[in-house]
Design an enzyme around this catalytic site. Sequence first.
Site, PDB file in Angstrom:
ATOM      1  N   ASN A   9       9.623   5.846 -10.799  1.00 33.19           N
ATOM      2  CA  ASN A   9       9.207   7.243 -10.831  1.00 33.19           C
ATOM      3  C   ASN A   9       9.387   7.817  -9.428  1.00 33.19           C
ATOM      4  O   ASN A   9       8.577   7.575  -8.546  1.00 33.19           O
ATOM      5  CB  ASN A   9       7.731   7.296 -11.275  1.00 33.19           C
ATOM      6  CG  ASN A   9       7.140   8.683 -11.190  1.00 33.19           C
ATOM      7  OD1 ASN A   9       7.870   9.664 -11.030  1.00 33.19           O
ATOM      8  ND2 ASN A   9       5.825   8.773 -11.297  1.00 33.19           N
ATOM      9  N   LYS A  11       9.101  10.752  -8.441  1.00 34.97           N
ATOM     10  CA  LYS A  11       8.224  11.915  -8.183  1.00 34.97           C
ATOM     11  C   LYS A  11       9.039  13.046  -7.536  1.00 34.97           C
ATOM     12  O   LYS A  11      10.232  13.149  -7.801  1.00 34.97           O
ATOM     13  CB  LYS A  11       7.022  11.497  -7.329  1.00 34.97           C
ATOM     14  CG  LYS A  11       6.304  10.292  -7.948  1.00 34.97           C
ATOM     15  CD  LYS A  11       4.974   9.992  -7.333  1.00 34.97           C
ATOM     16  CE  LYS A  11       4.370   8.778  -8.031  1.00 34.97           C
ATOM     17  NZ  LYS A  11       3.045   8.443  -7.527  1.00 34.97           N
ATOM     18  N   HIS A  98       1.129  11.579 -16.495  1.00 31.81           N
ATOM     19  CA  HIS A  98       0.901  10.931 -15.204  1.00 31.81           C
ATOM     20  C   HIS A  98      -0.363  11.510 -14.569  1.00 31.81           C
ATOM     21  O   HIS A  98      -0.641  12.704 -14.725  1.00 31.81           O
ATOM     22  CB  HIS A  98       2.112  11.151 -14.297  1.00 31.81           C
ATOM     23  CG  HIS A  98       2.048  10.302 -13.066  1.00 31.81           C
ATOM     24  ND1 HIS A  98       1.291  10.659 -11.981  1.00 31.81           N
ATOM     25  CD2 HIS A  98       2.595   9.109 -12.781  1.00 31.81           C
ATOM     26  CE1 HIS A  98       1.392   9.702 -11.068  1.00 31.81           C
ATOM     27  NE2 HIS A  98       2.177   8.753 -11.525  1.00 31.81           N
ATOM     28  N   GLU A 100      -1.005  12.455 -11.716  1.00 29.72           N
ATOM     29  CA  GLU A 100      -0.783  13.621 -10.848  1.00 29.72           C
ATOM     30  C   GLU A 100      -0.663  14.890 -11.684  1.00 29.72           C
ATOM     31  O   GLU A 100      -1.101  15.966 -11.268  1.00 29.72           O
ATOM     32  CB  GLU A 100       0.473  13.391  -9.987  1.00 29.72           C
ATOM     33  CG  GLU A 100       0.192  12.370  -8.881  1.00 29.72           C
ATOM     34  CD  GLU A 100       1.361  11.493  -8.496  1.00 29.72           C
ATOM     35  OE1 GLU A 100       2.515  11.849  -8.791  1.00 29.72           O
ATOM     36  OE2 GLU A 100       1.117  10.425  -7.897  1.00 29.72           O
ATOM     37  N   GLU A 170      -2.233   2.946 -15.095  1.00 23.31           N
ATOM     38  CA  GLU A 170      -2.161   3.238 -13.669  1.00 23.31           C
ATOM     39  C   GLU A 170      -3.542   3.637 -13.167  1.00 23.31           C
ATOM     40  O   GLU A 170      -3.930   4.812 -13.283  1.00 23.31           O
ATOM     41  CB  GLU A 170      -1.182   4.384 -13.410  1.00 23.31           C
ATOM     42  CG  GLU A 170       0.219   4.115 -13.906  1.00 23.31           C
ATOM     43  CD  GLU A 170       1.243   4.945 -13.147  1.00 23.31           C
ATOM     44  OE1 GLU A 170       2.089   4.348 -12.484  1.00 23.31           O
ATOM     45  OE2 GLU A 170       1.161   6.180 -13.191  1.00 23.31           O
ATOM     46  N   GLY A 176      -0.193   5.175  -4.846  1.00 22.46           N
ATOM     47  CA  GLY A 176       0.205   5.669  -3.532  1.00 22.46           C
ATOM     48  C   GLY A 176      -0.784   5.354  -2.423  1.00 22.46           C
ATOM     49  O   GLY A 176      -0.684   5.888  -1.320  1.00 22.46           O
ATOM     50  N   SER A 216       0.863   1.190  -6.500  1.00 23.67           N
ATOM     51  CA  SER A 216       1.184   0.370  -5.315  1.00 23.67           C
ATOM     52  C   SER A 216       1.797  -0.985  -5.673  1.00 23.67           C
ATOM     53  O   SER A 216       1.512  -1.985  -5.027  1.00 23.67           O
ATOM     54  CB  SER A 216      -0.051   0.203  -4.434  1.00 23.67           C
ATOM     55  OG  SER A 216      -0.509   1.474  -3.988  1.00 23.67           O
TER      56      SER A 216
HETATM   57  P1  PGA Z   1       3.013   4.183  -6.471  1.00 27.10           P
HETATM   58  O1  PGA Z   1       3.048   5.190  -7.708  1.00 27.10           O
HETATM   59  O2  PGA Z   1       3.849   2.973  -6.878  1.00 27.10           O
HETATM   60  O3  PGA Z   1       3.614   4.923  -5.331  1.00 27.10           O
HETATM   61  O4  PGA Z   1       1.593   3.804  -6.252  1.00 27.10           O
HETATM   62  C1  PGA Z   1       3.031   4.723  -9.025  1.00 27.10           C
HETATM   63  C2  PGA Z   1       3.054   5.900  -9.976  1.00 27.10           C
HETATM   64  O5  PGA Z   1       2.411   6.908  -9.693  1.00 27.10           O
HETATM   65  O6  PGA Z   1       3.706   5.842 -11.042  1.00 27.10           O
END
Ligand code: PGA
Length: 253
Positions: A9, A11, A98, A100, A170, A176, A216
Amino acid sequence: MRKHIVAGNWKMNCTFNEADDLINGIMEQLEQKELPRDTKLIVCPPFPYLEMTTDYANDSYFMVGAQNVSDQEKGAYTGEVSAEMLESMELDYCIVGHSERRAYYGETNKTVAAKVDQLLKHGLKPIVCVGEVLEEREANRQFEVVKQQVEEGLFHLSAEQMKEVVIAYEPVWAIGTGKTATPEQAQEIHHYIRTLLTEKYGKELAEEISILYGGSCKPSNAKELFANTDVDGGLIGGASLKAEDFIAIALSF
Ligand code: PGA
């Protein structure tokens, strides 16, 4: 049996040239290192780079997904992208719900359900994200939160439709932040999700559904996460922006 899946992803990252470099990097890695046959690799770039990515994907061994889709069919929805458009570009997957999008764009379980319906109607496979925020984990409410997200986002689907869905657990506190869930924490929730699926759709179907871990995930921890029975792969944010790391994760089963 269910597939191992590693999905990147991106983003809201990469300029056009950076996206081009990243895809070329992924292709180079794939030429050097062969992925096991039961591992599916998915790249989810921002909308403007989908066409370029699908062009490359045709010559290589990865599939392409979008990061979002409209909950509406078509028409006067400025700035939105429909499932029909994604279908017409022959995309395979799309991320939905997601954290976010839930946190910054007000997506609810109801919106997630409507987006899932749009995708399935147009032959795309939804990658549906669920997961608790830190306060919910601290209050030991993670099971309740995930249950509600799974039930309200997905349990209106028929068994036939459910087979097309990929779920990504997640934990929001791990996204992140560099704070990964422990393999035990991941397995616990993945197993719980599979139990919910078993209760609703039966064991056979529940065993077929891939449940990915996200938050992460990186080359140094992917192996111990993927070693768990109910962890079928990963949804990778930051580490998917480096071709070498992304492929190293895909080789971690
Ligand atoms: P990250 O994001 O690996 O940067 O923690 C994962 C995601 O949001 O799908």
